[in-house]
Design a protein around this motif. Structure first.
Motif, short mmCIF file in Angstrom:
data_model
loop_
_atom_site.label_atom_id
_atom_site.label_comp_id
_atom_site.label_asym_id
_atom_site.label_seq_id
_atom_site.Cartn_x
_atom_site.Cartn_y
_atom_site.Cartn_z
N PHE A 188 60.02 113.20 49.02
CA PHE A 188 59.55 114.51 49.42
C PHE A 188 58.97 114.43 50.83
O PHE A 188 58.03 113.66 51.08
N GLU A 189 59.53 115.21 51.74
CA GLU A 189 59.12 115.17 53.14
C GLU A 189 58.81 116.57 53.64
O GLU A 189 59.26 117.57 53.06
N PRO A 190 58.04 116.70 54.73
CA PRO A 190 57.73 118.02 55.28
C PRO A 190 58.99 118.75 55.75
O PRO A 190 59.90 118.14 56.31
N ASP A 191 59.02 120.04 55.53
CA ASP A 191 60.14 120.88 55.97
C ASP A 191 59.90 121.30 57.42
O ASP A 191 59.26 122.31 57.68
N ILE A 192 60.43 120.53 58.35
CA ILE A 192 60.23 120.80 59.77
C ILE A 192 61.17 121.90 60.26
O ILE A 192 60.82 122.71 61.12
N ALA A 193 62.38 121.96 59.68
CA ALA A 193 63.40 122.89 60.16
C ALA A 193 63.24 124.31 59.61
O ALA A 193 63.95 125.22 60.03
N GLY A 194 62.34 124.49 58.67
CA GLY A 194 62.18 125.81 58.07
C GLY A 194 63.28 126.18 57.11
O GLY A 194 63.57 127.36 56.90
N ALA A 195 63.90 125.17 56.52
CA ALA A 195 64.98 125.39 55.54
C ALA A 195 64.73 124.48 54.35
O ALA A 195 65.31 123.41 54.24
N PRO A 196 63.82 124.87 53.44
CA PRO A 196 63.48 124.00 52.31
C PRO A 196 64.66 123.73 51.41
O PRO A 196 65.52 124.59 51.20
N GLY A 197 64.71 122.52 50.88
CA GLY A 197 65.79 122.17 49.97
C GLY A 197 66.11 120.69 50.05
O GLY A 197 65.36 119.90 50.66
N ILE A 198 67.22 120.31 49.46
CA ILE A 198 67.67 118.92 49.49
C ILE A 198 68.25 118.66 50.87
O ILE A 198 69.31 119.18 51.23
N ALA A 199 67.55 117.85 51.65
CA ALA A 199 67.97 117.58 53.02
C ALA A 199 68.95 116.43 53.11
O ALA A 199 69.71 116.34 54.09
N ALA A 200 68.94 115.53 52.12
CA ALA A 200 69.83 114.37 52.17
C ALA A 200 70.08 113.84 50.77
O ALA A 200 69.20 113.94 49.90
N ILE A 201 71.25 113.29 50.58
CA ILE A 201 71.60 112.59 49.34
C ILE A 201 72.04 111.19 49.74
O ILE A 201 72.92 111.03 50.59
N THR A 202 71.41 110.19 49.16
CA THR A 202 71.73 108.79 49.47
C THR A 202 72.70 108.25 48.43
O THR A 202 72.42 108.29 47.24
N VAL A 203 73.84 107.77 48.92
CA VAL A 203 74.87 107.23 48.04
C VAL A 203 75.17 105.79 48.45
O VAL A 203 75.35 105.50 49.65
N GLU A 204 75.19 104.90 47.50
CA GLU A 204 75.56 103.50 47.74
C GLU A 204 76.94 103.26 47.13
O GLU A 204 77.13 103.45 45.93
N VAL A 205 77.88 102.84 47.96
CA VAL A 205 79.24 102.57 47.51
C VAL A 205 79.68 101.23 48.08
O VAL A 205 79.58 101.03 49.31
N CYS A 206 80.13 100.35 47.22
CA CYS A 206 80.65 99.03 47.67
C CYS A 206 79.62 98.30 48.54
O CYS A 206 79.99 97.70 49.56
N GLY A 207 78.35 98.37 48.15
CA GLY A 207 77.32 97.65 48.87
C GLY A 207 76.84 98.30 50.14
O GLY A 207 75.97 97.75 50.82
N GLU A 208 77.39 99.47 50.50
CA GLU A 208 76.97 100.16 51.71
C GLU A 208 76.29 101.47 51.35
O GLU A 208 76.62 102.10 50.35
N THR A 209 75.34 101.90 52.20
CA THR A 209 74.62 103.15 51.97
C THR A 209 75.03 104.20 52.99
O THR A 209 75.11 103.90 54.18
#
Length: 209
Positions: A188-209
């Motif tokens: 959970f991080e501050p909404d600097i852009a004024g657009a609250p919501g899911i800002a990023a999704i982290t996916v790990e595939v084959c050892g890479e993020t």
């Protein structure tokens, strides 16, 4: 089993362009297309990554509330793709629903099937995103991945999400209070852009993020 992030959901203006890009950049398998999401006025594609899932939805009808919610989120984000929903697997749905009720959080959808029980919580009350609370039966199953999802899964996982919100600590307390435990996969991080919501999704595939 503690609560965990089982599926993260993106919303896209162009579903197929986004699906092709994700498959090319992340090496994902064939997605499952769930005809049931038409109930919400959406079309979708669900990728299996390990035992977790990455879904993309796109509004296809202006008449259904789900499609209108997705369209509004895209408009607020000003982007072609944005975060939309977090789906948390819990062990006691009744207890989680009661905790949500006590916090004044509204339910916008509920379903009880042979292999899964689930509720969706209002994004305004959850301060930034729709949150699903899900109890699959058996626990390792996941109806929303489609039949045979394990055969289409690629090695890796949906490792986490980052939420941009006005009050990160208050929102964290709300999410974890309803889930019943800490949610290390949810940042959970501050909404600097004024657009609250899911800002990023982290996916790990084959050892890479």
């Amino acid at each position: 089993m503690p609560p965990r992030l089982r599926q993260a959901v993106l919303c896209a203006r162009d579903l197929e362009v986004t699906v092709d890009r994700l498959r090319e950049e992340l090496g994902l398998g064939e997605p499952y297309r769930d005809p049931a999401v038409a109930y919400f006025g959406l079309a979708n594609a669900v990728f299996a990554i390990g035992e977790t899932f990455l879904e993309v939805v796109s509004p296809v009808s202006e008449e259904e509330p789900g499609a209108r919610t997705a369209a509004r989120q895209l408009e607020r984000s000003g982007a072609d793709v944005c975060g939309y929903m977090a789906m948390l697997q819990v062990t006691d749905l009744g207890a989680a629903r009661e905790r949500a009720r006590q916090m004044g959080v509204r339910e916008v959808f509920a379903v009880e099937l042979d292999d899964i029980e689930e509720v969706h919580l209002h994004p305004a009350d959850m301060r930034g995103a729709i949150v699903a609370l899900s109890v699959p039966d058996p626990a390792a199953s996941w109806r929303w991945g489609g039949e045979g999802w394990a055969d289409r899964s690629v090695p890796g996982r949906v490792a986490g999400i980052t939420l941009a919100v006005a009050d990160p600590e208050e929102t964290r307390a709300r999410w974890e209070g309803i889930a019943g435990a800490a949610l290390p996969a949810c940042l959970f991080e501050p909404d600097i852009a004024g657009a609250p919501g899911i800002a990023a999704i982290t996916v790990e595939v084959c050892g890479e993020t």
